[in-house]
Write a protein that holds these residues in place. Structure first.
Motif, PDB file in Angstrom:
ATOM      1  N   LEU A 123      16.409 -26.560  -3.175  1.00 23.32           N
ATOM      2  CA  LEU A 123      16.826 -25.505  -2.203  1.00 23.32           C
ATOM      3  C   LEU A 123      18.433 -25.824  -1.490  1.00 23.32           C
ATOM      4  N   ASP A 124      19.035 -25.548  -2.103  1.00 20.87           N
ATOM      5  CA  ASP A 124      20.588 -25.942  -2.032  1.00 20.87           C
ATOM      6  C   ASP A 124      21.177 -24.645  -1.088  1.00 20.87           C
ATOM      7  N   GLY A 125      21.849 -24.532  -0.092  1.00 22.53           N
ATOM      8  CA  GLY A 125      22.397 -24.054   0.184  1.00 22.53           C
ATOM      9  C   GLY A 125      21.165 -23.080   1.188  1.00 22.53           C
ATOM     10  N   SER A 126      19.888 -23.654   1.841  1.00 22.05           N
ATOM     11  CA  SER A 126      19.706 -23.228   2.493  1.00 22.05           C
ATOM     12  C   SER A 126      19.571 -23.041   3.942  1.00 22.05           C
ATOM     13  N   SER A 127      21.148 -22.957   4.704  1.00 22.51           N
ATOM     14  CA  SER A 127      21.156 -22.623   6.137  1.00 22.51           C
ATOM     15  C   SER A 127      21.638 -21.329   6.179  1.00 22.51           C
ATOM     16  N   ASN A 128      21.855 -20.679   4.577  1.00 27.33           N
ATOM     17  CA  ASN A 128      22.363 -18.948   4.440  1.00 27.33           C
ATOM     18  C   ASN A 128      21.078 -18.418   4.181  1.00 27.33           C
ATOM     19  N   VAL A 214      36.722 -23.376  -1.646  1.00 26.12           N
ATOM     20  CA  VAL A 214      37.156 -23.264  -0.551  1.00 26.12           C
ATOM     21  C   VAL A 214      36.584 -23.577   1.270  1.00 26.12           C
ATOM     22  N   ASN A 215      36.097 -24.869   1.537  1.00 22.97           N
ATOM     23  CA  ASN A 215      36.002 -24.188   2.943  1.00 22.97           C
ATOM     24  C   ASN A 215      36.914 -24.701   3.523  1.00 22.97           C
ATOM     25  N   GLU A 216      38.153 -23.400   4.005  1.00 23.99           N
ATOM     26  CA  GLU A 216      39.474 -23.710   4.900  1.00 23.99           C
ATOM     27  C   GLU A 216      39.241 -24.246   5.812  1.00 23.99           C
ATOM     28  N   ARG A 246      37.303 -17.318  -2.869  1.00 26.48           N
ATOM     29  CA  ARG A 246      36.300 -16.687  -2.265  1.00 26.48           C
ATOM     30  C   ARG A 246      35.561 -18.050  -2.059  1.00 26.48           C
ATOM     31  N   TYR A 247      34.504 -18.025  -1.317  1.00 27.64           N
ATOM     32  CA  TYR A 247      33.864 -18.861  -0.681  1.00 27.64           C
ATOM     33  C   TYR A 247      32.186 -18.396  -0.245  1.00 27.64           C
ATOM     34  N   ILE A 248      31.906 -19.082  -1.054  1.00 32.54           N
ATOM     35  CA  ILE A 248      30.475 -18.401   0.082  1.00 32.54           C
ATOM     36  C   ILE A 248      29.572 -19.550   0.841  1.00 32.54           C
ATOM     37  N   GLY A 249      29.529 -20.643   0.012  1.00 34.64           N
ATOM     38  CA  GLY A 249      29.592 -21.525   1.366  1.00 34.64           C
ATOM     39  C   GLY A 249      27.866 -22.104   0.907  1.00 34.64           C
ATOM     40  N   SER A 250      27.749 -21.559  -0.399  1.00 35.65           N
ATOM     41  CA  SER A 250      26.422 -22.042  -1.082  1.00 35.65           C
ATOM     42  C   SER A 250      26.917 -22.012  -3.009  1.00 35.65           C
ATOM     43  N   MET A 251      26.557 -23.699  -2.620  1.00 33.02           N
ATOM     44  CA  MET A 251      27.523 -24.168  -3.997  1.00 33.02           C
ATOM     45  C   MET A 251      26.484 -23.177  -5.083  1.00 33.02           C
ATOM     46  N   VAL A 252      24.950 -23.250  -5.225  1.00 32.37           N
ATOM     47  CA  VAL A 252      25.485 -22.548  -6.677  1.00 32.37           C
ATOM     48  C   VAL A 252      25.525 -21.557  -6.755  1.00 32.37           C
ATOM     49  N   LEU A 266      36.481 -26.261  -4.998  1.00 35.31           N
ATOM     50  CA  LEU A 266      36.665 -28.245  -4.365  1.00 35.31           C
ATOM     51  C   LEU A 266      35.608 -27.687  -3.313  1.00 35.31           C
ATOM     52  N   TYR A 267      35.684 -29.214  -2.782  1.00 37.52           N
ATOM     53  CA  TYR A 267      34.678 -29.588  -1.687  1.00 37.52           C
ATOM     54  C   TYR A 267      35.829 -31.223  -2.063  1.00 37.52           C
ATOM     55  N   PRO A 268      36.528 -31.492  -1.049  1.00 37.59           N
ATOM     56  CA  PRO A 268      37.086 -32.175  -0.947  1.00 37.59           C
ATOM     57  C   PRO A 268      36.884 -33.648  -0.077  1.00 37.59           C
ATOM     58  N   GLY A 276      33.631 -36.989   1.046  1.00 38.73           N
ATOM     59  CA  GLY A 276      33.321 -35.318   1.167  1.00 38.73           C
ATOM     60  C   GLY A 276      31.997 -34.812   1.333  1.00 38.73           C
ATOM     61  N   LYS A 277      30.975 -34.216   1.065  1.00 40.13           N
ATOM     62  CA  LYS A 277      30.196 -33.390   1.495  1.00 40.13           C
ATOM     63  C   LYS A 277      28.975 -33.736   0.582  1.00 40.13           C
ATOM     64  N   LEU A 278      29.232 -33.614  -0.343  1.00 40.91           N
ATOM     65  CA  LEU A 278      27.895 -33.071  -1.856  1.00 40.91           C
ATOM     66  C   LEU A 278      27.537 -34.252  -2.443  1.00 40.91           C
ATOM     67  N   ARG A 279      26.687 -34.060  -2.827  1.00 43.95           N
ATOM     68  CA  ARG A 279      25.479 -35.427  -3.166  1.00 43.95           C
ATOM     69  C   ARG A 279      26.121 -35.712  -4.521  1.00 43.95           C
ATOM     70  N   TYR A 282      22.571 -35.298  -7.624  1.00 49.51           N
ATOM     71  CA  TYR A 282      22.140 -33.694  -7.827  1.00 49.51           C
ATOM     72  C   TYR A 282      22.808 -32.618  -6.708  1.00 49.51           C
ATOM     73  N   GLU A 283      24.183 -33.182  -7.079  1.00 48.85           N
ATOM     74  CA  GLU A 283      25.029 -31.528  -6.587  1.00 48.85           C
ATOM     75  C   GLU A 283      26.158 -31.690  -7.648  1.00 48.85           C
ATOM     76  N   VAL A 284      26.845 -33.087  -7.467  1.00 49.30           N
ATOM     77  CA  VAL A 284      28.431 -33.002  -8.094  1.00 49.30           C
ATOM     78  C   VAL A 284      27.505 -33.263  -9.726  1.00 49.30           C
TER      79      VAL A 284
HETATM   80  P1  AFP Z   1      23.072 -26.126   3.186  1.00 49.01           P
HETATM   81  O1  AFP Z   1      22.140 -26.849   2.177  1.00 49.01           O
HETATM   82  O2  AFP Z   1      22.936 -27.142   4.474  1.00 49.01           O
HETATM   83  O3  AFP Z   1      23.203 -24.870   3.937  1.00 49.01           O
HETATM   84  O4  AFP Z   1      24.104 -26.981   2.646  1.00 49.01           O
HETATM   85  C1  AFP Z   1      24.611 -26.544   1.864  1.00 49.01           C
HETATM   86  C2  AFP Z   1      25.964 -26.935   0.964  1.00 49.01           C
HETATM   87  O5  AFP Z   1      25.082 -28.197   0.412  1.00 49.01           O
HETATM   88  C3  AFP Z   1      26.863 -26.336  -0.825  1.00 49.01           C
HETATM   89  O6  AFP Z   1      25.907 -25.634  -1.547  1.00 49.01           O
HETATM   90  C4  AFP Z   1      28.025 -26.051  -0.364  1.00 49.01           C
HETATM   91  O7  AFP Z   1      28.818 -25.568  -1.357  1.00 49.01           O
HETATM   92  C5  AFP Z   1      28.262 -26.550   0.921  1.00 49.01           C
HETATM   93  O8  AFP Z   1      26.676 -27.342   1.774  1.00 49.01           O
HETATM   94  C6  AFP Z   1      28.638 -25.924   1.613  1.00 49.01           C
HETATM   95  O9  AFP Z   1      29.701 -26.719   2.597  1.00 49.01           O
HETATM   96  P2  AFP Z   1      30.148 -25.940   4.506  1.00 49.01           P
HETATM   97  O10 AFP Z   1      29.336 -24.997   4.650  1.00 49.01           O
HETATM   98  O11 AFP Z   1      30.766 -27.316   4.451  1.00 49.01           O
HETATM   99  O12 AFP Z   1      31.478 -25.765   3.728  1.00 49.01           O
END
Ligand code: AFP
Length: 341
Positions: A123-128, A214-216, A246-252, A266-268, A276-279, A282-284
């Protein structure tokens, strides 16, 4: 076996039918992949139903708390992980599982083992979740290297060794996007049938795009090439119009839009997170696999993303992926930077 279907009318191309069609191109195939995929699809349907009920469930008890029946409610990401692990193990076709939720890889017990390794974020983006934004499951599939005893080396393979990858997006509709290495196809869940029906055959990403994602908020810590690229998106010097952000913050969700409309995600790296942040696993990798299969590109800032060789299962990497021409621009900026050094 049929290969064509009137996908929009009465002759429905379900995901199962599509995978069986693909399988029939390989007479030696034993159907293992089709079985594995049907278990992944089952997991996605379950998570889709759970995500749809999440808002309602909140009214009768917060996730992680006790509901009115006195039962402990599991957090959705924990629940999704359990569903996928159980579905994958019970398929009898997997030998190693790597999940974002589990620190260690799961080695399937010998009596239930098969030839596939599955890496996934259940469940990617679960903080959303709590604000109802689209979230998703991402997965990549490898074949065990030599058919012997499975080891971690089997999942520490570069992304170009994946045999399939995909994601399921839980949004205004439930969309499953899959590539088995011959193009990318999208399927939408028909809730009345409980079936994924092909709605987006042979997805091709536009060669250029008008959107950057991108997360500006991290801009102050970006490296030179990323900062230059984003500056160009906003203040183009070649007479073209500025791009939309456009940036949702949920990679999918961000990648799905990029795939369909074109542009770049971009997630630089930045000063705080040099990787960076992404794994990677199972993401990249899965998203890079899909992008390439759809005619786009994926780049880490140093190399083609799918050529990266991971050294640990939860490794991270910077990533730039999307329309071919946009990623070419990023590559040129990094090449110029390297020349200067
Ligand atoms: P969460 O699973 O913690 O919501 O993170 C989502 C994520 O792994 C990916 O889906 C987003 O593209 C990226 O993090 C968003 O990261 P930022 O909040 O740092 O922009």
């Amino acid at each position: 076996m049929d290969h064509a279907a009137d996908v929009y009318k009465t002759d429905l191309m379900t995901i199962t039918r599509h995978v069986l069609n693909e399988q029939s191109k390989y007479p030696e195939s034993r159907g293992d992949f089709s079985i594995l995929l049907s278990h992944i699809v089952l997991g996605c349907k379950f998570v889709c139903a759970a995500v749809n009920k999440a808002g309602l469930a909140k009214l009768i008890g917060l996730a992680g708390e006790t509901n009115i029946q006195g039962e402990e409610q599991k957090k959705l990401d924990v629940l999704s992980n359990e569903v996928f692990v159980n579905a994958l193990v019970s398929s009898g076709r997997t030998c190693i599982l790597v999940s974002e939720e589990d620190e260690e890889a799961t080695f399937v017990e010998p009596s239930k083992r098969g030839r596939y390794c599955v890496v996934f974020d259940p469940l990617d983006g679960s903080s959303n979740i709590d604000c109802g934004v689209s979230i998703g499951t991402i997965f990549g599939i490898y074949l065990i290297k030599d058919g012997g005893e499975p080891t971690l080396e089997d999942v520490l393979q570069p992304g170009n060794k994946m045999v399939a990858a995909g994601y399921c997006m839980y949004g205004s509709s439930c969309t499953f996007v899959l590539s088995t290495g011959s193009g990318v196809h999208g399927f939408t869940l028909d809730p009345s049938l409980g079936e994924f029906i092909m709605t987006h055959p042979d997805i091709k990403i536009p060669k250029k795009g008008k959107i950057y994602s991108v997360n500006e908020g991290n801009a102050k810590n970006w490296d030179g090439p990323t900062a230059k690229y984003v500056e160009k998106c906003k203040f183009p010097t070649d007479g073209s119009s500025p791009k939309s952000l456009r940036y949702i913050g949920s990679m999918v969700a961000d990648v799905h839009r990029t795939l369909l409309y074109g542009g770049i995600f971009l997630y630089p790296a930045d000063k705080k997170s040099p990787n960076g942040k992404l794994r990677v696993l199972y993401e990249v990798f899965p998203m890079s696999f899909l992008m390439e299969q759809a005619g786009g590109q994926a780049f880490t800032g140093k190399e083609r993303a799918l050529d990266l060789v991971p050294t640990k299962i939860h490794e991270r990497s910077p990533i730039f992926l999307g329309s071919y021409d946009e990623v070419e621009e990023i590559k040129a900026l990094y090449a110029a930077e390297e020349k200067k050094a």
